[in-house]
Write a protein that holds these residues in place. Sequence first.
Motif, PDB file in Angstrom:
ATOM      1  N   LEU A  96      35.133  22.148  67.234  1.00 46.73           N
ATOM      2  CA  LEU A  96      34.813  23.427  66.598  1.00 46.73           C
ATOM      3  C   LEU A  96      33.963  23.197  65.355  1.00 46.73           C
ATOM      4  N   LYS A  97      32.773  23.769  65.367  1.00 48.93           N
ATOM      5  CA  LYS A  97      31.872  23.704  64.217  1.00 48.93           C
ATOM      6  C   LYS A  97      31.331  25.100  63.991  1.00 48.93           C
ATOM      7  N   PHE A  98      31.231  25.478  62.739  1.00 46.37           N
ATOM      8  CA  PHE A  98      30.674  26.788  62.413  1.00 46.37           C
ATOM      9  C   PHE A  98      29.416  26.579  61.589  1.00 46.37           C
ATOM     10  N   ASN A  99      28.367  27.309  61.927  1.00 48.55           N
ATOM     11  CA  ASN A  99      27.190  27.207  61.076  1.00 48.55           C
ATOM     12  C   ASN A  99      27.335  28.188  59.920  1.00 48.55           C
ATOM     13  N   VAL A 100      26.654  27.875  58.843  1.00 40.14           N
ATOM     14  CA  VAL A 100      26.743  28.656  57.608  1.00 40.14           C
ATOM     15  C   VAL A 100      26.403  30.122  57.840  1.00 40.14           C
ATOM     16  N   ALA A 101      25.429  30.370  58.696  1.00 44.33           N
ATOM     17  CA  ALA A 101      24.972  31.746  58.940  1.00 44.33           C
ATOM     18  C   ALA A 101      26.074  32.638  59.500  1.00 44.33           C
ATOM     19  N   SER A 102      27.019  32.067  60.236  1.00 44.39           N
ATOM     20  CA  SER A 102      28.099  32.887  60.777  1.00 44.39           C
ATOM     21  C   SER A 102      29.401  32.732  59.996  1.00 44.39           C
ATOM     22  N   PHE A 103      29.583  31.589  59.345  1.00 40.59           N
ATOM     23  CA  PHE A 103      30.858  31.303  58.690  1.00 40.59           C
ATOM     24  C   PHE A 103      31.072  32.114  57.408  1.00 40.59           C
ATOM     25  N   TYR A 104      30.090  32.127  56.532  1.00 39.80           N
ATOM     26  CA  TYR A 104      30.279  32.844  55.265  1.00 39.80           C
ATOM     27  C   TYR A 104      30.408  34.363  55.444  1.00 39.80           C
ATOM     28  N   PRO A 105      29.637  34.969  56.338  1.00 41.20           N
ATOM     29  CA  PRO A 105      29.866  36.405  56.587  1.00 41.20           C
ATOM     30  C   PRO A 105      31.290  36.680  57.082  1.00 41.20           C
ATOM     31  N   LEU A 106      31.868  35.755  57.837  1.00 41.27           N
ATOM     32  CA  LEU A 106      33.248  35.910  58.298  1.00 41.27           C
ATOM     33  C   LEU A 106      34.207  35.896  57.109  1.00 41.27           C
ATOM     34  N   LEU A 107      34.001  34.986  56.175  1.00 40.21           N
ATOM     35  CA  LEU A 107      34.837  34.955  54.964  1.00 40.21           C
ATOM     36  C   LEU A 107      34.719  36.274  54.196  1.00 40.21           C
ATOM     37  N   TYR A 108      33.492  36.771  54.070  1.00 36.48           N
ATOM     38  CA  TYR A 108      33.286  38.033  53.342  1.00 36.48           C
ATOM     39  C   TYR A 108      33.985  39.191  54.041  1.00 36.48           C
ATOM     40  N   ARG A 109      33.940  39.206  55.389  1.00 40.03           N
ATOM     41  CA  ARG A 109      34.629  40.267  56.133  1.00 40.03           C
ATOM     42  C   ARG A 109      36.147  40.193  55.946  1.00 40.03           C
ATOM     43  N   LEU A 110      36.691  38.980  55.983  1.00 36.78           N
ATOM     44  CA  LEU A 110      38.136  38.807  55.776  1.00 36.78           C
ATOM     45  C   LEU A 110      38.533  39.289  54.382  1.00 36.78           C
ATOM     46  N   GLU A 111      37.667  39.027  53.417  1.00 38.34           N
ATOM     47  CA  GLU A 111      37.938  39.468  52.049  1.00 38.34           C
ATOM     48  C   GLU A 111      37.852  40.999  51.955  1.00 38.34           C
ATOM     49  N   LYS A 112      36.846  41.575  52.566  1.00 35.71           N
ATOM     50  CA  LYS A 112      36.665  43.027  52.542  1.00 35.71           C
ATOM     51  C   LYS A 112      37.844  43.739  53.194  1.00 35.71           C
ATOM     52  N   ARG A 113      38.420  43.119  54.239  1.00 29.70           N
ATOM     53  CA  ARG A 113      39.558  43.704  54.942  1.00 29.70           C
ATOM     54  C   ARG A 113      40.876  43.476  54.202  1.00 29.70           C
TER      55      ARG A 113
END
Length: 112
Positions: A43-60
Motif C-alpha cells: 500500500l502506497k499513497f501518492n501525495v496528491a490523494s493522501f493529503y486531501p484525504l487527511l483534510y476530509r477526515l479533519e473536515k468531518r
Amino acid sequence: MKLFDRELKKGSAELLILSLIEHRPRHGYEISKLIEQRSEGVLKFNVASFYPLLYRLEKRGFISGRWVEKAGQRRRRYYKLTAQGKTVLKEQRSSWAEFVSAIGRITGAEHA
C-alpha cells in the motif's frame, strides 16, 4: 485488477489513517510512510490523494490537526484522533473484520 486494487485501497484508507493515529499524533508524511512500511510496500499513497484525504477526515471531525514547529525542521501538521474519530474507528474495524471474514469463507478452500 488494478481498478479493484485502487478501490480496495480507497476503501481502507480511512481505517489505516485512523488506526495509525489512535495512540499518538503523527504528521501526514509519517502516516503515509508507516502505511507503506507496515504493508511491506503493498500500500502506497501518492501525495496528491493522501493529503486531501487527511483534510476530509479533519473536515468531518474524525481527526484534528495542529501545526508544530521544531527547531531546524519545517513546520508540520500533526493529526490526532477526536472522540468522534474513535467511534468511527471502532465501527470501521468491526465492519472490516466482518468483510474479511466473509471473503475468507467464500474464497477459502472447500471443507471436506
